[in-house]
Design a protein around this motif. Structure first.
Motif, PDB file in Angstrom:
ATOM      1  N   ALA A 238       2.725  -7.312  -2.169  1.00 52.90           N
ATOM      2  CA  ALA A 238       2.035  -8.006  -1.068  1.00 52.90           C
ATOM      3  C   ALA A 238       3.000  -8.239   0.091  1.00 52.90           C
ATOM      4  O   ALA A 238       2.648  -8.018   1.265  1.00 52.90           O
ATOM      5  CB  ALA A 238       1.479  -9.343  -1.563  1.00 52.90           C
ATOM      6  N   ALA A 239       4.220  -8.655  -0.241  1.00 51.85           N
ATOM      7  CA  ALA A 239       5.224  -8.893   0.814  1.00 51.85           C
ATOM      8  C   ALA A 239       5.542  -7.587   1.546  1.00 51.85           C
ATOM      9  O   ALA A 239       5.752  -7.589   2.769  1.00 51.85           O
ATOM     10  CB  ALA A 239       6.490  -9.477   0.201  1.00 51.85           C
TER      11      ALA A 239
ATOM     12  N   ALA B  80      -6.320  -4.759   7.591  1.00 52.97           N
ATOM     13  CA  ALA B  80      -6.440  -4.195   6.231  1.00 52.97           C
ATOM     14  C   ALA B  80      -5.178  -4.489   5.423  1.00 52.97           C
ATOM     15  O   ALA B  80      -5.264  -4.889   4.251  1.00 52.97           O
ATOM     16  CB  ALA B  80      -6.690  -2.695   6.324  1.00 52.97           C
ATOM     17  N   PHE B  81      -4.002  -4.317   6.028  1.00 49.16           N
ATOM     18  CA  PHE B  81      -2.743  -4.593   5.309  1.00 49.16           C
ATOM     19  C   PHE B  81      -2.687  -6.061   4.870  1.00 49.16           C
ATOM     20  O   PHE B  81      -2.340  -6.363   3.728  1.00 49.16           O
ATOM     21  CB  PHE B  81      -1.533  -4.299   6.202  1.00 49.16           C
ATOM     22  CG  PHE B  81      -1.105  -2.850   6.207  1.00 49.16           C
ATOM     23  CD1 PHE B  81      -1.071  -2.102   5.035  1.00 49.16           C
ATOM     24  CD2 PHE B  81      -0.720  -2.237   7.385  1.00 49.16           C
ATOM     25  CE1 PHE B  81      -0.661  -0.769   5.042  1.00 49.16           C
ATOM     26  CE2 PHE B  81      -0.311  -0.903   7.401  1.00 49.16           C
ATOM     27  CZ  PHE B  81      -0.284  -0.170   6.230  1.00 49.16           C
ATOM     28  N   LEU B  82      -3.034  -6.948   5.801  1.00 46.75           N
ATOM     29  CA  LEU B  82      -2.915  -8.376   5.498  1.00 46.75           C
ATOM     30  C   LEU B  82      -3.963  -8.811   4.479  1.00 46.75           C
ATOM     31  O   LEU B  82      -3.692  -9.625   3.595  1.00 46.75           O
ATOM     32  CB  LEU B  82      -3.017  -9.206   6.788  1.00 46.75           C
ATOM     33  CG  LEU B  82      -1.850  -8.989   7.764  1.00 46.75           C
ATOM     34  CD1 LEU B  82      -2.060  -9.757   9.058  1.00 46.75           C
ATOM     35  CD2 LEU B  82      -0.514  -9.395   7.133  1.00 46.75           C
ATOM     36  N   THR B  83      -5.167  -8.241   4.571  1.00 49.40           N
ATOM     37  CA  THR B  83      -6.215  -8.557   3.582  1.00 49.40           C
ATOM     38  C   THR B  83      -5.781  -8.092   2.203  1.00 49.40           C
ATOM     39  O   THR B  83      -5.917  -8.810   1.206  1.00 49.40           O
ATOM     40  CB  THR B  83      -7.545  -7.868   3.981  1.00 49.40           C
ATOM     41  OG1 THR B  83      -7.849  -8.228   5.323  1.00 49.40           O
ATOM     42  CG2 THR B  83      -8.678  -8.266   3.055  1.00 49.40           C
TER      43      THR B  83
ATOM     44  N   ARG C  83      -7.752  -4.600  -7.710  1.00 53.97           N
ATOM     45  CA  ARG C  83      -7.973  -3.147  -7.640  1.00 53.97           C
ATOM     46  C   ARG C  83      -8.452  -2.752  -6.238  1.00 53.97           C
ATOM     47  O   ARG C  83      -7.943  -1.811  -5.636  1.00 53.97           O
ATOM     48  CB  ARG C  83      -9.006  -2.707  -8.687  1.00 53.97           C
ATOM     49  CG  ARG C  83      -9.206  -1.189  -8.699  1.00 53.97           C
ATOM     50  CD  ARG C  83     -10.349  -0.807  -9.627  1.00 53.97           C
ATOM     51  NE  ARG C  83     -10.022  -1.006 -11.025  1.00 53.97           N
ATOM     52  CZ  ARG C  83      -9.470  -0.054 -11.799  1.00 53.97           C
ATOM     53  NH1 ARG C  83      -9.199   1.124 -11.289  1.00 53.97           N
ATOM     54  NH2 ARG C  83      -9.197  -0.297 -13.046  1.00 53.97           N
ATOM     55  N   ALA C  84      -9.410  -3.523  -5.722  1.00 53.07           N
ATOM     56  CA  ALA C  84      -9.920  -3.239  -4.365  1.00 53.07           C
ATOM     57  C   ALA C  84      -8.818  -3.419  -3.329  1.00 53.07           C
ATOM     58  O   ALA C  84      -8.697  -2.626  -2.386  1.00 53.07           O
ATOM     59  CB  ALA C  84     -11.100  -4.156  -4.051  1.00 53.07           C
ATOM     60  N   ALA C  85      -7.995  -4.460  -3.544  1.00 49.76           N
ATOM     61  CA  ALA C  85      -6.897  -4.721  -2.595  1.00 49.76           C
ATOM     62  C   ALA C  85      -5.906  -3.553  -2.587  1.00 49.76           C
ATOM     63  O   ALA C  85      -5.395  -3.161  -1.533  1.00 49.76           O
ATOM     64  CB  ALA C  85      -6.192  -6.019  -2.964  1.00 49.76           C
ATOM     65  N   LEU C  86      -5.657  -2.984  -3.772  1.00 49.01           N
ATOM     66  CA  LEU C  86      -4.717  -1.859  -3.860  1.00 49.01           C
ATOM     67  C   LEU C  86      -5.264  -0.637  -3.120  1.00 49.01           C
ATOM     68  O   LEU C  86      -4.546   0.028  -2.373  1.00 49.01           O
ATOM     69  CB  LEU C  86      -4.459  -1.512  -5.331  1.00 49.01           C
ATOM     70  CG  LEU C  86      -3.576  -2.512  -6.092  1.00 49.01           C
ATOM     71  CD1 LEU C  86      -3.740  -2.342  -7.603  1.00 49.01           C
ATOM     72  CD2 LEU C  86      -2.115  -2.353  -5.697  1.00 49.01           C
TER      73      LEU C  86
END
Lengths: 124, 258
Positions: B12-13, B58-61, B73-76
Motif C-alpha cells: 500500500a505504501a 485508483a492508486f490511492l483507493t 483482491r479487487a484492490a490488487l
C-alpha cells in the motif's frame, strides 16, 4: 492423513508457475547477451551529464527544466529530443545550439516542426 | 504484526509513494505538455491531467484497500490496472516490477503468513532475486565497477534530500570504485543473505534503498517495492507445501445435512 512431502519443499512450484519462472529467467539471461533487449538494468552506464545548450540569443537553456525529476541519464539523444521539444513549443527562440561531449547539434525550426543537425565535432 | 499484514501495508505504501513520486517528478507538468514526455511509450496517447487524476485516485483507493484489508483482491487488480496505465505514460523499471508483484499477489491473495509461501508468492520472492542478480550482472558486463557511471550519476543528481556533497568522497576516485564494487556485491549477495538471515537481509535492503532515496527521492517507489518483496523472506520456506503433498482433507458439506 497428515501432510507428507513427496518432493522437497524448495521446488514447490506447480508446472505453470515453473514455466513462467523459466521464461522469466530465460528472458533475463538473453538480456545479458543482447544488450538492446529490455532487462533489469539500473544506472549501469550513466553517461557524462555535462552539456551546453543555448538559444538564438545566446541565453543558456537548462534541459533539466523540461525533464521529469526522475530522469538521471542525460544521453545525447535524450538531450537532442528535449531540445526539439523546447524548439517546437517555442519555449526558447530557435535555432538552439547543443554541445554534448565532442558532439555538436543545431536545432532549427522548419515550418511547424524543428529538426536537429549534427555539426562538426566540438574539439575540431 | 503478522508478516502478511506488513507485506500488504508496504505494498500500500508503495502505491501511495507512486503518487508522491509523480508529484515530485512533475508528472502534472508532463501531462500538461510543459515537460518533455520522457519514457513515454508512443503507441499509447498521453491521457492528460484528467487521466492522471484518475490514475492517482485508483492508486490511492487500491492503497487504502490493501492497508485496511478492504476487498484486497479487487484492490490488487485495481492497483495493477492503474500501474499498467501509468507505465504506458511514463515507463519505469520499478513500475514494471510493481505491476508484476501486484499481479502475482492478486492471483491468490495471501490471507495469512502460511499463504506467503504459496506458488504465486514464491514467484514474487524469486522476482526479488532476479532483479538484484541480473541488475548486478548487467553492471558487471557494462564495466560499471570502474566507477565512471557512479561518478557521472553524482553530477546528474538534481534534488537530493540531503546535500549531495555529504557523499562526495564516495563518488570520487578511488572511493567511487569501492562504492561501485560494493553496490554490485550487495546486489549479487542480498538474495542469499535474505534466504539465510532474513532479518539481516531486510535491514540491509532498508539501508541500501534508504541511501538511494536520500540522493534520488524521485525513485522512492523502487525502494519500497524491493522492501515489500524482501519481507516475504521472513516466512521460512519449510512452511511451503510441496507439489503433490498429501494435504489434510477439507471438511465436506453434505447436501441435506443441517
Amino acid at each position: 492423513m497428515g501432510s507428507k512431502a513427496l518432493v522437497p519443499t524448495r521446488i514447490a512450484l506447480p508446472w505453470p508457475y515453473r514455466i513462467l519462472l523459466a521464461g522469466n529467467l530465460a528472458f533475463c539471461m538473453a538480456g545479458l547477451v543482447f544488450t538492446k533487449l529490455p532487462s533489469w538494468r539500473m544506472f549501469e552506464a550513466i553517461p557524462d551529464p555535462r552539456y551546453v545548450m543555448t538559444d538564438a540569443t545566446g541565453r543558456s537553456v537548462r534541459v533539466e527544466d523540461y525533464l521529469p525529476h526522475d530522469a538521471y541519464s542525460f544521453r545525447a539523444q535524450t538531450l537532442v529530443n528535449v531540445a526539439l521539444f523546447v524548439c517546437e513549443r517555442g519555449a526558447a527562440p530557435a535555432p538552439l545550439a547543443l554541445t554534448v561531449g565532442e558532439q555538436r547539434f543545431r536545432i532549427k525550426r522548419v515550418g511547424k516542426r524543428c529538426v536537429s543537425r549534427v555539426r562538426a565535432h566540438a574539439r575540431r | 504484526m503478522r508478516v502478511v499484514d506488513t507485506y500488504y501495508r508496504l505494498l500500500a505504501a508503495t502505491l501511495a509513494s507512486l503518487v508522491l513520486a509523480d508529484l515530485h517528478n512533475d508528472l502534472w507538468g508532463f501531462q500538461a505538455g510543459r515537460i518533455f514526455p520522457y519514457r513515454h511509450i508512443p503507441i499509447f496517447p498521453l491521457y492528460g491531467r484528467p487521466g492522471l487524476v484518475v490514475e492517482w485516485t485508483a492508486f490511492l483507493t487500491s492503497a487504502i484497500g490493501l492497508w485496511f484489508g478492504i476487498r484486497r483482491r479487487a484492490a490488487l487488480w485495481l492497483g495493477a490496472a492503474a500501474m499498467f496505465a501509468s507505465l504506458t505514460q511514463h515507463f519505469s523499471n520499478h513500475g514494471t516490477l510493481t505491476l508484476m508483484v501486484l499481479v502475482f499477489t492478486a492471483v491468490r491473495p495471501p490471507l495469512d503468513d502460511a499463504d506467503l509461501v504459496g506458488p504465486n508468492m514464491l514467484l514474487a520472492r524469486w522476482q526479488l532475486a532476479i532483479v538484484y542478480v541480473f541488475t548486478g550482472l548487467n553492471k558487471v558486463i557494462a564495466d560499471y565497477m570502474g566507477g565512471q557511471s557512479m561518478a557521472n550519476l553524482y553530477l546528474a543528481l538534481r534534488d537530493p534530500l540531503v546535500p549531495r556533497e555529504w557523499f562526495a568522497i564516495a563518488f570520487r576516485h578511488p572511493g567511487v570504485v569501492a562504492l561501485s564494487a560494493g553496490v554490485v556485491l550487495f546486489e549479487l549477495l542480498i538474495p542469499v543473505i535474505l534466504s539465510r538471515w532474513p532479518r539481516v537481509g531486510v535491514a540491509l535492503v532498508v539501508a541500501f534503498h534508504g541511501g538511494i532515496t536520500l540522493l534520488m527521492p524521485g525513485i522512492l517507489p523502487f525502494g519500497l517495492i524491493m522492501l515489500t518483496m524482501s519481507v516475504l523472506y521472513l516466512v521460512p520456506l519449510r512452511a511451503a507445501p510441496a507439489v503433490g503433498a498429501d494435504l489434510p482433507p477439507r471438511p465436506m458439506r453434505v447436501r441435506g445435512s443441517s
